[in-house]
Write a protein that holds these residues in place. Sequence first.
Motif, PDB file in Angstrom:
ATOM      1  N   ARG A  84       5.332 -25.569 -21.181  1.00 14.13           N
ATOM      2  CA  ARG A  84       4.569 -26.636 -21.685  1.00 14.13           C
ATOM      3  C   ARG A  84       4.101 -27.669 -20.924  1.00 14.13           C
ATOM      4  O   ARG A  84       3.236 -28.133 -20.854  1.00 14.13           O
ATOM      5  CB  ARG A  84       5.217 -26.983 -23.052  1.00 14.13           C
ATOM      6  CG  ARG A  84       4.657 -28.037 -23.961  1.00 14.13           C
ATOM      7  CD  ARG A  84       5.290 -28.341 -25.332  1.00 14.13           C
ATOM      8  NE  ARG A  84       4.476 -29.328 -25.879  1.00 14.13           N
ATOM      9  CZ  ARG A  84       5.092 -30.330 -26.224  1.00 14.13           C
ATOM     10  NH1 ARG A  84       6.386 -30.073 -26.528  1.00 14.13           N
ATOM     11  NH2 ARG A  84       4.462 -31.338 -27.039  1.00 14.13           N
ATOM     12  N   LEU A  85       5.271 -27.932 -20.248  1.00 15.93           N
ATOM     13  CA  LEU A  85       5.331 -29.157 -19.058  1.00 15.93           C
ATOM     14  C   LEU A  85       4.220 -28.684 -18.021  1.00 15.93           C
ATOM     15  O   LEU A  85       3.647 -29.747 -17.424  1.00 15.93           O
ATOM     16  CB  LEU A  85       6.737 -29.616 -18.588  1.00 15.93           C
ATOM     17  CG  LEU A  85       7.344 -30.014 -19.567  1.00 15.93           C
ATOM     18  CD1 LEU A  85       8.882 -30.357 -18.939  1.00 15.93           C
ATOM     19  CD2 LEU A  85       6.804 -31.686 -20.029  1.00 15.93           C
ATOM     20  N   ARG A  86       4.283 -27.471 -17.622  1.00 20.48           N
ATOM     21  CA  ARG A  86       3.445 -27.202 -16.585  1.00 20.48           C
ATOM     22  C   ARG A  86       2.130 -26.927 -17.045  1.00 20.48           C
ATOM     23  O   ARG A  86       1.119 -26.785 -16.103  1.00 20.48           O
ATOM     24  CB  ARG A  86       4.131 -25.643 -16.112  1.00 20.48           C
ATOM     25  CG  ARG A  86       5.468 -26.039 -15.091  1.00 20.48           C
ATOM     26  CD  ARG A  86       5.368 -26.760 -14.419  1.00 20.48           C
ATOM     27  NE  ARG A  86       4.709 -26.029 -13.181  1.00 20.48           N
ATOM     28  CZ  ARG A  86       4.696 -26.541 -12.031  1.00 20.48           C
ATOM     29  NH1 ARG A  86       5.039 -28.075 -11.822  1.00 20.48           N
ATOM     30  NH2 ARG A  86       3.969 -26.297 -11.160  1.00 20.48           N
ATOM     31  N   GLU A  87       1.619 -26.886 -18.312  1.00 24.53           N
ATOM     32  CA  GLU A  87       0.247 -26.817 -18.764  1.00 24.53           C
ATOM     33  C   GLU A  87      -0.451 -28.034 -18.306  1.00 24.53           C
ATOM     34  O   GLU A  87      -0.027 -29.156 -18.456  1.00 24.53           O
ATOM     35  CB  GLU A  87       0.098 -26.438 -20.097  1.00 24.53           C
ATOM     36  CG  GLU A  87       0.762 -25.637 -20.966  1.00 24.53           C
ATOM     37  CD  GLU A  87       0.821 -25.447 -22.240  1.00 24.53           C
ATOM     38  OE1 GLU A  87       0.517 -26.561 -22.885  1.00 24.53           O
ATOM     39  OE2 GLU A  87       1.049 -24.325 -22.836  1.00 24.53           O
ATOM     40  N   THR A  88      -1.616 -28.049 -17.886  1.00 20.15           N
ATOM     41  CA  THR A  88      -2.654 -29.134 -17.471  1.00 20.15           C
ATOM     42  C   THR A  88      -3.015 -29.588 -19.071  1.00 20.15           C
ATOM     43  O   THR A  88      -3.206 -28.818 -20.082  1.00 20.15           O
ATOM     44  CB  THR A  88      -3.756 -28.598 -16.708  1.00 20.15           C
ATOM     45  OG1 THR A  88      -4.413 -27.598 -17.406  1.00 20.15           O
ATOM     46  CG2 THR A  88      -3.362 -28.213 -15.362  1.00 20.15           C
ATOM     47  N   THR A  89      -3.314 -30.946 -18.936  1.00 18.54           N
ATOM     48  CA  THR A  89      -3.550 -31.751 -20.066  1.00 18.54           C
ATOM     49  C   THR A  89      -4.740 -32.161 -19.904  1.00 18.54           C
ATOM     50  O   THR A  89      -5.764 -32.006 -19.033  1.00 18.54           O
ATOM     51  CB  THR A  89      -2.612 -32.863 -20.234  1.00 18.54           C
ATOM     52  OG1 THR A  89      -2.750 -33.815 -19.141  1.00 18.54           O
ATOM     53  CG2 THR A  89      -1.300 -32.391 -20.677  1.00 18.54           C
TER      54      THR A  89
END
Length: 121
Positions: free
Chosen positions: A116-121
Amino acid sequence: MSLADHKRLDVWVRGMDLAEAVYDAAKKMPKQEEYRLTAQMIRAAISIPANIAEGHTRATRRDYANFVSIARGSNAELETLLLLAERTELLTSEITRPMLSLSDEIARMLNKLHARLRETT
């Protein structure tokens, strides 16, 4: 991603539960292991929630993901140490199995958080 207090994160709470269980198990280890396997197990266990907490306070998702990655490594290290303690009969499977189960649960939670943290926002 919410910036809620790290103490509200289920993975941090479960990490604290595991660290507490390791401290309890350490009391059952032979005295001659105090500065060897026992100390290493405690350090690895403490590192899991500590890195989650530290990462949660970082300014970027990338930094947070890095600390979650460190927590993942510490969890894998602890799993290895628990298996070694069991294989060498320093701890019984009745003691190690609940901790190994919790470690597995934490691994899944950390993997999801890291992704989740590695997903781009």
